[in-house]
Design an enzyme around this catalytic site. Structure first.
Site: not given
Length: 251
Positions: A144, A105
């Site tokens: 992400d 992330y």
């Protein structure tokens, strides 16, 4: 082998919005989460047949990653390289017989770019780490990554040029990563496909009008390209401001 990655923007909230229905229906061999937003003991997911690995942020209700895998890995590590004390819970690496899986992330550089320097340092460290792993065995990176790499990867590139997630610096770091022996699985198979996004603002009717960004990826070693069978964006799946992305690869 099927792999899924999803920024759930809070796993507890996402569970209340149908997460488990999707999880069971997609039947992935490996399922990766970002932005879990919880601490150890705050949820108990009964996922029969899966080994669970969690990396919690020290800050409550913030960041965090997890991986659920049917096959037990050889090893699991957190952080990058020798830095195994990364405090924001942003990275998990699982080692399997034939490849490494790295779930990340990536830090957001923030609207005013206040964290851009932190973000760029992260990019350099992560790239060097991935290159080192890639020298040992092939790597699959997912998560992400908080950047739209090309203009085709967001609905409105011109007005967003220079904004967080679409700065020259962030896009340049993605280019450097791909130039270091990796491919963007989705663009490898679908180089010209437009309107394929993975994140939408919660602003009124933005998702309904598909005004989005593609910032969630499966990046993989170039030498795995011939084994890649499909790369999908499951934009119909709700429950978060991101949607799941999926690859099928012969491993």
């Amino acid at each position: 082998m099927k792999m899924v990655s999803w920024n759930v923007n809070g796993i507890r909230a996402c569970v209340g919005k149908g997460f488990l229905d999707y999880f069971h229906s997609v039947d992935a061999d490996i399922f990766c989460l970002q932005e879990t937003k919880l601490q150890e003991g705050q949820i108990n997911l009964d996922l029969e047949g899966y080994h669970q690995y969690w990396n919690y942020a020290e800050k409550k209700g913030y960041s965090g990653t997890a991986i659920f895998t049917k096959e037990k890995p050889i090893s699991c590590s957190y952080g990058v390289g020798t830095n195994d004390s990364e405090s924001e819970g942003r990275i998990i690496t699982l080692e399997f017989k034939d490849f490494y899986l790295v779930n990340v992330y990536t830090p957001n550089s923030q609207r005013d770019l206040a964290r851009l320097s932190v973000r760029l340092e992260w990019e350099v460290n992560l790239r060097n780490y991935l290159i080192d792993l890639n020298n040992e065995k092939p790597v699959i990176l997912c998560g992400d990554l908080n950047v739209a790499h090309q203009e085709i990867d967001l609905k409105n590139p011109k007005p967003n040029t220079g904004n967080s997630g679409f700065t020259d610096e962030e896009r340049g770091e993605m280019t450097k990563l791909l130039s270091a022996g990796f491919i963007d699985s989705f663009r490898h198979l679908y180089p010209d496909q437009i309107d394929s996004f993975t994140w939408w603002s919660y602003m009124n009717k933005v998702r309904e009008r598909n005004i989005g960004w593609r910032i969630d990826y499966f990046i993989m070693s170039e030498r795995l390209a011939s084994l890649l069978k499909d790369s999908q964006i499951h934009s119909e799946i709700l429950g978060s401001d991101h949607c799941p992305v999926c690859i099928e690869v012969e491993l």
